[in-house]
Design a protein around this motif. Structure first.
Motif, PDB file in Angstrom:
ATOM      1  N   GLY A   1     -53.866  36.041  -1.757  1.00 59.40           N
ATOM      2  CA  GLY A   1     -52.430  36.021  -1.532  1.00 59.40           C
ATOM      3  C   GLY A   1     -52.038  34.850  -0.665  1.00 59.40           C
ATOM      4  N   LYS A   2     -50.769  34.509  -0.696  1.00 62.47           N
ATOM      5  CA  LYS A   2     -50.278  33.384   0.092  1.00 62.47           C
ATOM      6  C   LYS A   2     -50.035  33.835   1.525  1.00 62.47           C
ATOM      7  CE  LYS A   2     -46.672  29.838   0.220  1.00 62.47           C
ATOM      8  NZ  LYS A   2     -45.540  29.224  -0.494  1.00 62.47           N
ATOM      9  N   PRO A   3     -50.598  33.137   2.511  1.00 62.07           N
ATOM     10  CA  PRO A   3     -50.413  33.547   3.910  1.00 62.07           C
ATOM     11  C   PRO A   3     -48.954  33.492   4.330  1.00 62.07           C
ATOM     12  CG  PRO A   3     -52.164  31.921   3.698  1.00 62.07           C
ATOM     13  CD  PRO A   3     -51.458  31.958   2.382  1.00 62.07           C
ATOM     14  N   ALA A   4     -48.495  34.561   4.972  1.00 62.81           N
ATOM     15  CA  ALA A   4     -47.102  34.608   5.420  1.00 62.81           C
ATOM     16  C   ALA A   4     -46.835  33.596   6.528  1.00 62.81           C
ATOM     17  CB  ALA A   4     -46.762  36.010   5.900  1.00 62.81           C
ATOM     18  N   THR A   5     -47.887  33.189   7.220  1.00 67.54           N
ATOM     19  CA  THR A   5     -47.732  32.281   8.355  1.00 67.54           C
ATOM     20  C   THR A   5     -48.034  30.829   8.002  1.00 67.54           C
ATOM     21  OG1 THR A   5     -50.025  32.740   9.024  1.00 67.54           O
ATOM     22  CG2 THR A   5     -48.283  34.102  10.003  1.00 67.54           C
ATOM     23  N   GLU A   6     -48.128  30.531   6.738  1.00 65.69           N
ATOM     24  CA  GLU A   6     -48.457  29.159   6.338  1.00 65.69           C
ATOM     25  C   GLU A   6     -47.393  28.188   6.855  1.00 65.69           C
ATOM     26  OE1 GLU A   6     -50.564  28.004   2.485  1.00 65.69           O
ATOM     27  OE2 GLU A   6     -48.461  27.655   2.030  1.00 65.69           O
ATOM     28  N   ALA A   7     -47.826  27.008   7.241  1.00 65.80           N
ATOM     29  CA  ALA A   7     -46.908  25.999   7.774  1.00 65.80           C
ATOM     30  C   ALA A   7     -45.826  25.653   6.763  1.00 65.80           C
ATOM     31  CB  ALA A   7     -47.692  24.737   8.146  1.00 65.80           C
ATOM     32  N   SER A   8     -44.667  25.324   7.272  1.00 62.03           N
ATOM     33  CA  SER A   8     -43.558  24.950   6.409  1.00 62.03           C
ATOM     34  C   SER A   8     -43.889  23.680   5.637  1.00 62.03           C
ATOM     35  CB  SER A   8     -42.301  24.712   7.240  1.00 62.03           C
ATOM     36  OG  SER A   8     -41.305  24.061   6.472  1.00 62.03           O
ATOM     37  N   PRO A   9     -43.552  23.635   4.347  1.00 64.46           N
ATOM     38  CA  PRO A   9     -43.786  22.409   3.578  1.00 64.46           C
ATOM     39  C   PRO A   9     -42.986  21.232   4.105  1.00 64.46           C
ATOM     40  CG  PRO A   9     -42.404  23.947   2.368  1.00 64.46           C
ATOM     41  CD  PRO A   9     -42.929  24.696   3.548  1.00 64.46           C
ATOM     42  N   PHE A  10     -41.894  21.519   4.799  1.00 63.70           N
ATOM     43  CA  PHE A  10     -41.074  20.437   5.323  1.00 63.70           C
ATOM     44  C   PHE A  10     -41.738  19.740   6.511  1.00 63.70           C
ATOM     45  CE2 PHE A  10     -37.835  22.958   3.048  1.00 63.70           C
ATOM     46  CZ  PHE A  10     -37.384  21.961   2.200  1.00 63.70           C
ATOM     47  N   ASP A  11     -42.794  20.348   7.048  1.00 67.84           N
ATOM     48  CA  ASP A  11     -43.557  19.651   8.078  1.00 67.84           C
ATOM     49  C   ASP A  11     -44.140  18.358   7.519  1.00 67.84           C
ATOM     50  OD1 ASP A  11     -43.002  21.708   9.792  1.00 67.84           O
ATOM     51  OD2 ASP A  11     -44.972  22.662   9.646  1.00 67.84           O
ATOM     52  N   ASP A  12     -44.564  18.402   6.247  1.00 68.32           N
ATOM     53  CA  ASP A  12     -45.087  17.202   5.595  1.00 68.32           C
ATOM     54  C   ASP A  12     -43.970  16.215   5.280  1.00 68.32           C
ATOM     55  OD1 ASP A  12     -47.693  18.104   5.676  1.00 68.32           O
ATOM     56  OD2 ASP A  12     -47.636  18.978   3.667  1.00 68.32           O
ATOM     57  N   VAL A  13     -42.849  16.746   4.797  1.00 66.42           N
ATOM     58  CA  VAL A  13     -41.733  15.881   4.409  1.00 66.42           C
ATOM     59  C   VAL A  13     -41.222  15.076   5.603  1.00 66.42           C
ATOM     60  CG1 VAL A  13     -39.333  15.872   3.610  1.00 66.42           C
ATOM     61  CG2 VAL A  13     -41.022  17.345   2.486  1.00 66.42           C
ATOM     62  N   TYR A  14     -41.128  15.728   6.767  1.00 65.10           N
ATOM     63  CA  TYR A  14     -40.542  15.096   7.936  1.00 65.10           C
ATOM     64  C   TYR A  14     -41.586  14.503   8.879  1.00 65.10           C
ATOM     65  CZ  TYR A  14     -36.012  17.062   6.669  1.00 65.10           C
ATOM     66  OH  TYR A  14     -34.845  17.354   6.014  1.00 65.10           O
ATOM     67  N   ARG A  15     -42.814  14.315   8.400  1.00 63.23           N
ATOM     68  CA  ARG A  15     -43.867  13.844   9.311  1.00 63.23           C
ATOM     69  C   ARG A  15     -43.634  12.411   9.771  1.00 63.23           C
ATOM     70  NH1 ARG A  15     -46.637  14.348   4.270  1.00 63.23           N
ATOM     71  NH2 ARG A  15     -47.284  12.348   3.394  1.00 63.23           N
ATOM     72  N   ASP A  16     -42.971  11.599   8.946  1.00 62.91           N
ATOM     73  CA  ASP A  16     -42.628  10.241   9.364  1.00 62.91           C
ATOM     74  C   ASP A  16     -41.513   9.727   8.462  1.00 62.91           C
ATOM     75  OD1 ASP A  16     -43.854   9.113   6.942  1.00 62.91           O
ATOM     76  OD2 ASP A  16     -45.779   9.451   7.942  1.00 62.91           O
ATOM     77  N   ALA A  17     -40.946   8.589   8.838  1.00 64.15           N
ATOM     78  CA  ALA A  17     -39.794   8.054   8.124  1.00 64.15           C
ATOM     79  C   ALA A  17     -40.131   7.723   6.673  1.00 64.15           C
ATOM     80  CB  ALA A  17     -39.272   6.808   8.836  1.00 64.15           C
ATOM     81  N   GLU A  18     -41.336   7.228   6.423  1.00 68.09           N
ATOM     82  CA  GLU A  18     -41.725   6.871   5.055  1.00 68.09           C
ATOM     83  C   GLU A  18     -41.822   8.103   4.166  1.00 68.09           C
ATOM     84  OE1 GLU A  18     -45.293   4.521   2.622  1.00 68.09           O
ATOM     85  OE2 GLU A  18     -45.370   4.695   4.813  1.00 68.09           O
ATOM     86  N   SER A  19     -42.409   9.186   4.679  1.00 71.72           N
ATOM     87  CA  SER A  19     -42.530  10.418   3.904  1.00 71.72           C
ATOM     88  C   SER A  19     -41.157  10.989   3.579  1.00 71.72           C
ATOM     89  CB  SER A  19     -43.352  11.453   4.677  1.00 71.72           C
ATOM     90  OG  SER A  19     -44.659  10.993   4.895  1.00 71.72           O
TER      91      SER A  19
END
Length: 331
Positions: free
Chosen positions: A116-134
């Motif tokens: 199952g998918k972990p309920a506490t998994e990190a937000s996907p937007f953490d990757d999107v907002y990791r830097d200006a290029e992303s």
């Protein structure tokens, strides 16, 4: 092997080949400089001829490229709009996102299926907002994926009589810009995270309407939404579960001046959920990358009604995304 199974087995190669061809200007050259043999095209692009020809053979088998009797390659006519950087239906940014971002997350499927998918998994937007290029790459993918179809959706929604559109989670404004282009009396506000603000209006299509396009930075979970007589959710609610969608739609109801309406623009499953393929595929991507799912029209209408909207209707476009509308009447 049945063709459907064959496409599934070898689909692993298709998107990376498309992406590599986009990045090295293969399609741009075939469109702007004309058809060419593999040696001539390799010379134009200064790339390895053997590798290029093998890629062209894959693309020909996929029906993206065709080869004439003299050995010259060209794009098939129906593929051109989606691979021409100058066309509003261009998909290069979305292909890049699938190749560089989505493909790297597919290994999670095995764990999800087993545990199952972990309920506490990190937000996907953490990757999107990791830097200006992303962030810029993601916003480019969203524009490429959305602006072309938004022109049809804006016309389908009918913006005449609407005074102020609020594009909730509107990224750099592909729908807002498309709507503004249909009606010179309309104003629009994009509501998204503050970091997105400097990117709004960068696209060439936005320049003619820049004086009517505004931006408000905020978090739609923490903040109330800007007020308008039409609030739009373009490919937003499929990111979230039902209860979260109702919460966002309730905020839209409070922000919507009566008589007004809310627009949900998203992929729709058929009523029996047997397709279409793009919706089923992206429904799996929503599971891997986000916290939501794709829905049928009836499921979206049920969410609208839970939030207080009525007189709901569905307007179907010619492509993958459609419009579901809920109305807010005068008290």
């Amino acid at each position: 092997m049945p063709s459907a199974l064959e496409n599934s087995v070898y689909g692993l190669l298709s998107t990376p080949v498309l992406h590599t061809a986009v990045e090295h200007g293969v399609f741009t050259s075939l469109i702007e400089d004309g058809p060419a043999t593999a040696p001539r095209l390799a010379e134009r692009l200064d790339v390895d001829q053997d590798t290029l020809e093998r890629m062209l053979l894959v693309l020909t088998s996929l029906g993206v490229v065709e080869r004439a009797a003299g050995g010259e390659y060209s794009l098939t006519s129906d593929a051109v709009p989606f691979l021409d950087r100058r066309n509003s239906r261009y998909l290069g940014g979305f292909i890049k996102h699938l190749t560089l971002e989505t493909r790297g997350r597919l290994d999670r499927l095995d764990t999800y299926l087993s545990e199952g998918k972990p309920a506490t998994e990190a937000s996907p937007f953490d990757d999107v907002y990791r830097d200006a290029e992303s962030l810029r790459d993601f916003m480019r993918a969203m524009w490429d994926l959305s602006f072309g179809v938004s022109q049809e959706l804006a016309a389908l929604a009918g913006m005449a009589g609407t005074k102020h559109l609020v594009d909730v989670g509107g990224a750099t404004g592909p729908f807002a810009v498309a709507a503004l282009l249909t009606d010179p009396a309309l104003r629009a506000t994009v509501f998204d995270m503050p970091a997105v603000g400097p990117l709004v209006g960068e696209d060439a299509e936005a320049r003619p309407v820049a004086d009517r396009l505004g931006f408000v930075g905020g978090d739609f979970f923490a903040d109330e939404l800007p007020q308008g007589d039409c609030l739009a959710f373009g490919y937003i609610l499929s990111d979230w579960d039902d209860d979260t969608c109702v919460t966002l739609l309730q905020k839209a109801y409070r922000a919507c001046r009566a008589p007004g309406r809310v627009l949900i623009m998203d992929r729709l499953f058929e009523d029996d959920r047997t397709g279409p393929l793009a919706t089923a595929a992206m429904n799996l991507v929503m599971h891997i990358e986000m916290a939501g799912k794709h829905r049928t029209a009836a499921e979206f209408i049920a969410l609208l009604e839970r939030a207080g909207f009525g007189d709901c209707e569905v307007r179907r476009a010619s492509g993958e995304k459609h419009v579901v509308i809920g109305h807010k009447r005068q008290s």
